[in-house]
Design an enzyme around this catalytic site. Sequence first.
Site, PDB file in Angstrom:
ATOM      1  N   PHE A   1       4.427 -41.097 -33.605  1.00 31.14           N
ATOM      2  CA  PHE A   1       4.123 -41.054 -32.177  1.00 31.14           C
ATOM      3  C   PHE A   1       2.984 -42.006 -31.856  1.00 31.14           C
ATOM      4  O   PHE A   1       2.498 -42.090 -30.794  1.00 31.14           O
ATOM      5  CB  PHE A   1       3.770 -39.634 -31.742  1.00 31.14           C
ATOM      6  CG  PHE A   1       4.842 -38.639 -32.130  1.00 31.14           C
ATOM      7  CD1 PHE A   1       6.170 -38.980 -31.980  1.00 31.14           C
ATOM      8  CD2 PHE A   1       4.529 -37.418 -32.651  1.00 31.14           C
ATOM      9  CE1 PHE A   1       7.170 -38.098 -32.355  1.00 31.14           C
ATOM     10  CE2 PHE A   1       5.515 -36.513 -33.019  1.00 31.14           C
ATOM     11  CZ  PHE A   1       6.837 -36.863 -32.869  1.00 31.14           C
TER      12      PHE A   1
ATOM     13  N   TRP B   1       5.192 -39.394 -24.172  1.00 33.61           N
ATOM     14  CA  TRP B   1       4.127 -39.885 -25.058  1.00 33.61           C
ATOM     15  C   TRP B   1       4.527 -39.648 -26.513  1.00 33.61           C
ATOM     16  O   TRP B   1       4.248 -40.452 -27.391  1.00 33.61           O
ATOM     17  CB  TRP B   1       2.812 -39.153 -24.753  1.00 33.61           C
ATOM     18  CG  TRP B   1       1.694 -39.554 -25.666  1.00 33.61           C
ATOM     19  CD1 TRP B   1       0.826 -40.596 -25.506  1.00 33.61           C
ATOM     20  CD2 TRP B   1       1.309 -38.926 -26.908  1.00 33.61           C
ATOM     21  NE1 TRP B   1      -0.057 -40.658 -26.554  1.00 33.61           N
ATOM     22  CE2 TRP B   1       0.215 -39.637 -27.430  1.00 33.61           C
ATOM     23  CE3 TRP B   1       1.794 -37.826 -27.619  1.00 33.61           C
ATOM     24  CZ2 TRP B   1      -0.405 -39.299 -28.627  1.00 33.61           C
ATOM     25  CZ3 TRP B   1       1.174 -37.487 -28.824  1.00 33.61           C
ATOM     26  CH2 TRP B   1       0.089 -38.217 -29.302  1.00 33.61           C
ATOM     27  N   HIS B   2       5.203 -38.518 -26.760  1.00 32.43           N
ATOM     28  CA  HIS B   2       5.561 -38.184 -28.137  1.00 32.43           C
ATOM     29  C   HIS B   2       6.642 -39.097 -28.702  1.00 32.43           C
ATOM     30  O   HIS B   2       6.700 -39.299 -29.913  1.00 32.43           O
ATOM     31  CB  HIS B   2       6.022 -36.723 -28.227  1.00 32.43           C
ATOM     32  CG  HIS B   2       4.889 -35.774 -28.255  1.00 32.43           C
ATOM     33  ND1 HIS B   2       4.329 -35.271 -27.110  1.00 32.43           N
ATOM     34  CD2 HIS B   2       4.168 -35.251 -29.289  1.00 32.43           C
ATOM     35  CE1 HIS B   2       3.321 -34.463 -27.443  1.00 32.43           C
ATOM     36  NE2 HIS B   2       3.204 -34.439 -28.746  1.00 32.43           N
ATOM     37  N   GLY B   3       7.497 -39.609 -27.854  1.00 28.60           N
ATOM     38  CA  GLY B   3       8.538 -40.474 -28.388  1.00 28.60           C
ATOM     39  C   GLY B   3       9.383 -41.076 -27.288  1.00 28.60           C
ATOM     40  O   GLY B   3       9.521 -40.490 -26.209  1.00 28.60           O
TER      41      GLY B   3
ATOM     42  N   MET C   1       3.872 -36.286 -20.888  1.00 25.35           N
ATOM     43  CA  MET C   1       3.427 -35.785 -22.202  1.00 25.35           C
ATOM     44  C   MET C   1       4.595 -35.840 -23.193  1.00 25.35           C
ATOM     45  O   MET C   1       4.421 -36.229 -24.354  1.00 25.35           O
ATOM     46  CB  MET C   1       2.942 -34.345 -22.064  1.00 25.35           C
ATOM     47  CG  MET C   1       2.549 -33.719 -23.369  1.00 25.35           C
ATOM     48  SD  MET C   1       0.842 -33.273 -23.427  1.00 25.35           S
ATOM     49  CE  MET C   1       0.812 -31.706 -22.628  1.00 25.35           C
TER      50      MET C   1
END
Lengths: 489, 378
Positions: free
Chosen positions: A489, A342-344, A339
């Site tokens: 993102f 996924w953001h960066g 997770m």
Amino acid sequence: MIFNSVTFLVFLITVVMLYWILPRSIRLWMLLIANCIFYGFWRWEFLGVMFVSAITDYFTALAIENTPVSNKRKRKGLLFITLFVNLGLLVYFKYLYFFTDSTNTLLGAWGIEYRLPLIEIILPFGISFYTFETISYTVDVYRGLINAEKKFLNYGLFVTFFPKLVAGPIQRAAELMPQLKERTFFKVDYISEGLQRIIYGLFLKVFLADNISPLVDEGFAVDPNTLTALDVWALSFLFGFQIYFDFSAYSHIAVGCAKLMGIKIPENFNFPYIASSFKDFWKRWHISLSSWIRDYLYLPLTGTKVVKTTGEGGIGEGLERMPDQKKKNIALFATWAIMGLWHGANWTFVIWGLYHAVFIFFERQIKKVFSIKGIKVSRLLGWTVVFPLVMLSWIPFRAADVSSTFIMFSKVLQPSSYLGYSIKENSFVVCVTVTFIFLINYFIVHNVSSIIQRKPVLHFFVRVATYAVLIIVVFTFLRPISQFIYFQF
Amino acid sequence: MIKKFLPLIELVFGFLIAFLIINSFFNKTKQFENFDLGSETASFFASDDSFPIHLSKAGLYDFEQLERGWEKRGNKPVVLILGNSQTHAINQFKPGEVNFPAIMHERLKGSGYDVLCHSIPNGNLQELYLLSSYYIDSLPIKKLILPVFIDDLREDGIREVYTRVIIESHFRINDSSSIGTTINDQLKSFSVPEKQENEVVVDNNMKALRETVQEKSEAYLNNKLAANFNSWNYRETVRGDMFTFLYKLRNTVLRIDPQTKRKVIPTLKEKNLNALKALCKKAASKNIQVYVYIPPVRYDVSPPYFENEYNAAISEIQDLLKQYPNSHFKVMDRIIEGKYWGSKDPTAFFKKREYDFMHFQYPGHQILADSLTSFITL
């Protein structure tokens, strides 16, 4: 196209008018073209990437449905194609630089002089969102939870629907496609509800998020070694509020735009900073992502069979009865690391994810002990502990690199670092003010508004006055000076 | 029936009231850079034979005019004065009065020097370093006069509105140090694309759209709105009014006034002093003498500094300048008596007058001109 711009407002008015005027057969084609214009106004050449993802899933889903359930090998093969193409696009555009750079760092650490060439690639807007949507669609068809869509128009609309295209909420095919196909008739409520959400969202973005942003940028640009503990706390609160206002603004506008066309898309936020535990936080923050993670990553990792998927509820929903604790804990840490990533494409995001995983794990252990001893923790006490800890978690999310993150965390743990400050006093004033306003707003929404609603005349005047103020502020501050944070993102 | 339409009626009324307010109140422009001067203090920017010798919020055209004047006066070596609002503002201004740069310009005319000046409100040393670099590369500067305001050591960053000349000429500092890179990075974020043939001007309010297809449509729509809807043009003024209101509210609630002690913020001081070092280094490489002075402050009432921090900062600046043989240093903070200072409009609600610690009257400018003239001709 950026929501906080005049171009978008002109686009929206045109699309909504055409949507209700045109006959249904043309309406959907118009909407598909509008979606492409919306996306193309940023960079038209990346429309191709989105359609590669969409077309792959359209055909593989149909092929999966046409393959007998007994032919597991072929069905798995088709599912693999979907995952390979979508995750391949994501890895290429989002993570190639990160993986190459990390490999080079490792090679350097091992004393190997060879370096892989670093290629800088532009990240297509919304790729993390639409690839997740197309993956979930094919997986749901594979699981037999939904039927594959026969008409590409309907499927294409699901993938490209402009309100949620660039930064969510992440939508499930089972929730959006039937609404798009359904014959809807105009209702006045759609317009009033939609406009309310859009005005409120624009207010959050152009007045609050964009005006907190310079303080955050200035603070995080300072050498972290020179910051004090008070600075770190202030910056974590300021960024926590900036990202909340920014992202929830986008979600409000997205929900409002869809509502104007009579379409419901899921809510993404529910006062996350009121959470009394980390688990509670993830039922309130970016709900559509945490629900996605629950259905397509966390539950499969724990070996739980998914029988129903929904973009609502968040990650904590329905996991209490899971028996295997070890599996559950491994899944917890793996899920939150992914997770974070996924953001960066940066290790700082992994730290952010693991920070949350550690506290959720810790909460689980405490809960076990407390339930044995019959201790009940009040919501207020939980919030008092969780609120600052959640805010502190934004440090790795915003810090320039891993070393800055650890330096800033270490400041918080040094008692001597609480004696001074290195950022402007205004940052502290804004930090306290915004926190106070947030809490007052929560109190009004949950306690005062129901009292006002019982007095129709007062209710009318309060709402009219509120709209007038919000419209004036939006009119004054509407400028596309910054993108929404979640675009990256 | 009405109940069904009530939410929409509320919205329509909200829009109508907002429209009426916008139409009634969005109709004036203000110079917000003069906000802290108050009504009794006026800015003065001198010119010589109709060519400017003192710039502030200048663009490339203004600088070219200043250059033309300098050429007309005989291309003499330049004494450049940099500064903040103290340099250009005169308290209790009366017609015929001038500020110290104008006095020095006239006074040094016969000595073979041309005195020019550039001052910006709350100018920090990063901004002054940037401006000095631009002037050094454009004119034959021989002496550079630079005040270091302890107040302004708390300021940070480059402001677009006061660096138009730099932005329009696409100037970059030739300095690869951390401070040089930081300044150049900020300049990059300001860079305004060339004016298009169809007159669509893209400004910094559209930073998020740079290099996107939307950029042009947004600029086009903004220009159309500006041309056809007057209130659109006054949004910037109203934004300023709103921030002024919040500023006054903060001062009222927290009881902040001009005498409230301002703490030196170590990180910002460090950044500004790095800019000072870079400025001295650049000046040394061009054989320019740098005259740094601690400017006058009002000392008959309790000043807005912590005395120990103020003195420590002065010592630090003095020690720093010792490393540069081309630099000279003088403390001039007590050269102007209390009677030559004034008061200003309140910066909080429910207050009458406030002490002005930054701007003095005409006699103060004469005193400072005398002191600086003797300082640079030592």
